[in-house]
Scaffold this motif. Structure first.
Motif, PDB file in Angstrom:
ATOM      1  N   ASN A  28       0.804  -1.224   0.000  1.00  0.00           N
ATOM      2  CA  ASN A  28       0.000   0.000   0.000  1.00  0.00           C
ATOM      3  C   ASN A  28       0.839   1.277   0.000  1.00  0.00           C
ATOM      4  OD1 ASN A  28       0.133  -1.306   2.839  1.00  0.00           O
ATOM      5  ND2 ASN A  28      -0.125   0.867   3.307  1.00  0.00           N
ATOM      6  N   ASN A  29       2.143   1.176   0.289  1.00  0.00           N
ATOM      7  CA  ASN A  29       3.000   2.364   0.268  1.00  0.00           C
ATOM      8  C   ASN A  29       3.845   2.483  -0.993  1.00  0.00           C
ATOM      9  OD1 ASN A  29       2.584   3.664   2.914  1.00  0.00           O
ATOM     10  ND2 ASN A  29       3.277   1.709   3.716  1.00  0.00           N
ATOM     11  N   ASP A  30       3.613   1.622  -1.976  1.00  0.00           N
ATOM     12  CA  ASP A  30       4.520   1.556  -3.115  1.00  0.00           C
ATOM     13  C   ASP A  30       4.166   2.483  -4.268  1.00  0.00           C
ATOM     14  OD1 ASP A  30       5.978  -0.291  -1.765  1.00  0.00           O
ATOM     15  OD2 ASP A  30       5.247  -2.036  -2.841  1.00  0.00           O
ATOM     16  N   ASP A  35      -0.485   6.542  -0.619  1.00  0.00           N
ATOM     17  CA  ASP A  35      -0.849   5.361   0.142  1.00  0.00           C
ATOM     18  C   ASP A  35      -2.192   4.787  -0.334  1.00  0.00           C
ATOM     19  OD1 ASP A  35      -0.437   3.448   2.044  1.00  0.00           O
ATOM     20  OD2 ASP A  35      -0.941   4.695   3.759  1.00  0.00           O
TER      21      ASP A  35
END
Length: 327
Positions: A28-30, A35
Motif C-alpha cells: 500500500n506504500n509503493d 498510500d
C-alpha cells in the motif's frame, strides 16, 4: 520513491547470486500516487530497474527463473516459474491493495476504477489457477494485504466480500495445487488458516513480519523452507532483533529501544518437534483433533511474546479466514 531505492540496492549492491530470483509484491506504500492508491510508477522503474523482477528472464531459459504471465504487471500482478519452466512450481503474485479501501487515501480519482481493477485481477487469478491445475503444477501465492480480519481493528482487510468469497472458493477448489500463501501488511509475525465452507483447513497463509519497527514490532526477517520433491512448505524460522524488549525490565520510563544484532530466532519445527508433516498438514491435524487452544497459543506466542512491544495485550485474533456467508 523508497521502492526505487530498494530496487537499486538489491539490483546493484546486495550481491544476490544470478540463480536466485527476487520478485516484488506491491504494497500500500509503493505507488507514487500515494498510500493505498492504484499502483503508479514511472516507466524507468520498469524499463531501467526491471521492476518487479530481479534475476528473472522474460522468456523461458532452461534451469533459470522466467516469467509465465506479466500481462497485468502494471496492475501489480504476475506469475513466474522461480525454478525454471521444467520444474512444476508457479508463483502467482497479486496486488491485493486493490482489494482494500482506505477512508483517508482514495484509490483513484475515478470512483469506478478500483472495482474495474479488482474484477480484472480476480479473473486473471482464476485463469492462472486453472492453467496451473491443467499443467499439474504447484502454486505459491504471494500478496501484501491478506484476506480475513485486521488484527488491530477487527475489521475486514478486503472491502469486497464477493471478491474475497471468490478468492477463498478458488483456494478451496485448487487446494491440492496450492503449497501455501505469503503475505505481509500487519507488520507482525503469524499465520492464518484458510478454511472451506464446512470449516476444514484447506490452506496455510504465512505472515511475514516487518523489518522496520515503526508499528511496535521487533525488526524481523523470515526464512521459509520447502520440500524440493513436492514444494510443500515444511518450516519457517523468524530471525528478530530484540528491539523493544530491551526496555522490558527497565525502571526508567524514558528508556529508548536500540538496534541490536539479529541474534534471536523462532523456529516452527523446534516448537512442534515434527519432521514428517508439512506445516499445513500439521495444522490440519491439530484442527481435526480439536486442538484450537494449542493453535491459538502458538499464534499468540509468535505474534505477541517476542514479535512486538512488551506488555502489549494485542493478539491477532484473525487466525481463521472463512468464506463469507451467502456468497
Amino acid at each position: 520513491q523508497n521502492i526505487e531505492q530498494v530496487i537499486k540496492y538489491f539490483k546493484d549492491s546486495a550481491g544476490i547470486p544470478a540463480e536466485i530470483p527476487l520478485v516484488f509484491a506491491a504494497g500500500n506504500n509503493d505507488s507514487w500516487n500515494g498510500d493505498y492508491s492504484a499502483l503508479t510508477l514511472p516507466d524507468s522503474i520498469y524499463k531501467i530497474d526491471g521492476y518487479p523482477f530481479i534475476n528473472v528472464d522474460s522468456s523461458s531459459v532452461s534451469g533459470h527463473a522466467c516469467v509465465v504471465n506479466d500481462s497485468l504487471v502494471r496492475l501489480g500482478c504476475f506469475s513466474i516459474y522461480p525454478l525454471g519452466n521444467e520444474n512444476k512450481l508457479r508463483i502467482i503474485v497479486l496486488n491485493t491493495v486493490i482489494f482494500t479501501k482506505s477512508n483517508s487515501f482514495p484509490y483513484s480519482p475515478d470512483t469506478l476504477q478500483q472495482s474495474v481493477d479488482a474484477t480484472t485481477q480476480i479473473n486473471w487469478f482464476l485463469q492462472q489457477m486453472e492453467q496451473a491445475a491443467q499443467n499439474d503444477e504447484k502454486v505459491l501465492i504471494a500478496m501484501h494485504v491478506p484476506p480475513g480480519l485486521d488484527g488491530y481493528s477487527l475489521k475486514d482487510m478486503w472491502y469486497d466480500k464477493n471478491i474475497e468469497a471468490t478468492f477463498l472458493k478458488t483456494i478451496e477448489k485448487y487446494q491440492n495445487n496450492i503449497t501455501g500463501l505469503l503475505a505481509g501488511h500487519t507488520h507482525m509475525d503469524g499465520i492464518r488458516l484458510l478454511t472451506t465452507e464446512t470449516g476444514d483447513v484447506d490452506a496455510l497463509l504465512i505472515s511475514v513480519p516487518g523489518v522496520t519497527p515503526g508499528h511496535g514490532n521487533n525488526p524481523s526477517v523470515k526464512l521459509i523452507e520447502y520440500n524440493p520433491d513436492n514444494f510443500a512448505l515444511q518450516n519457517f524460522t523468524t530471525y528478530y532483533m530484540n528491539y523493544w524488549n530491551l526496555c522490558l525490565n527497565k525502571t526508567n520510563k524514558n528508556c529508548k529501544p536500540q538496534l541490536t544484532n539479529w541474534n534471536d530466532s523462532f523456529n516452527f519445527r523446534s516448537t512442534f518437534d515434527n519432521d514428517t508433516l508439512s506445516m499445513l498438514q500439521h495444522f490440519q491435524q491439530m484442527k481435526s483433533e480439536n486442538k484450537e487452544d494449542e493453535i491459538n497459543h502458538f499464534v499468540s506466542e509468535i505474534y505477541s511474546d517476542y514479535g512486538k512491544k512488551p506488555n502489549s495485550i494485542e493478539v491477532d485474533s484473525s487466525i481463521y479466514v472463512t468464506i463469507p456467508n451467502n456468497r
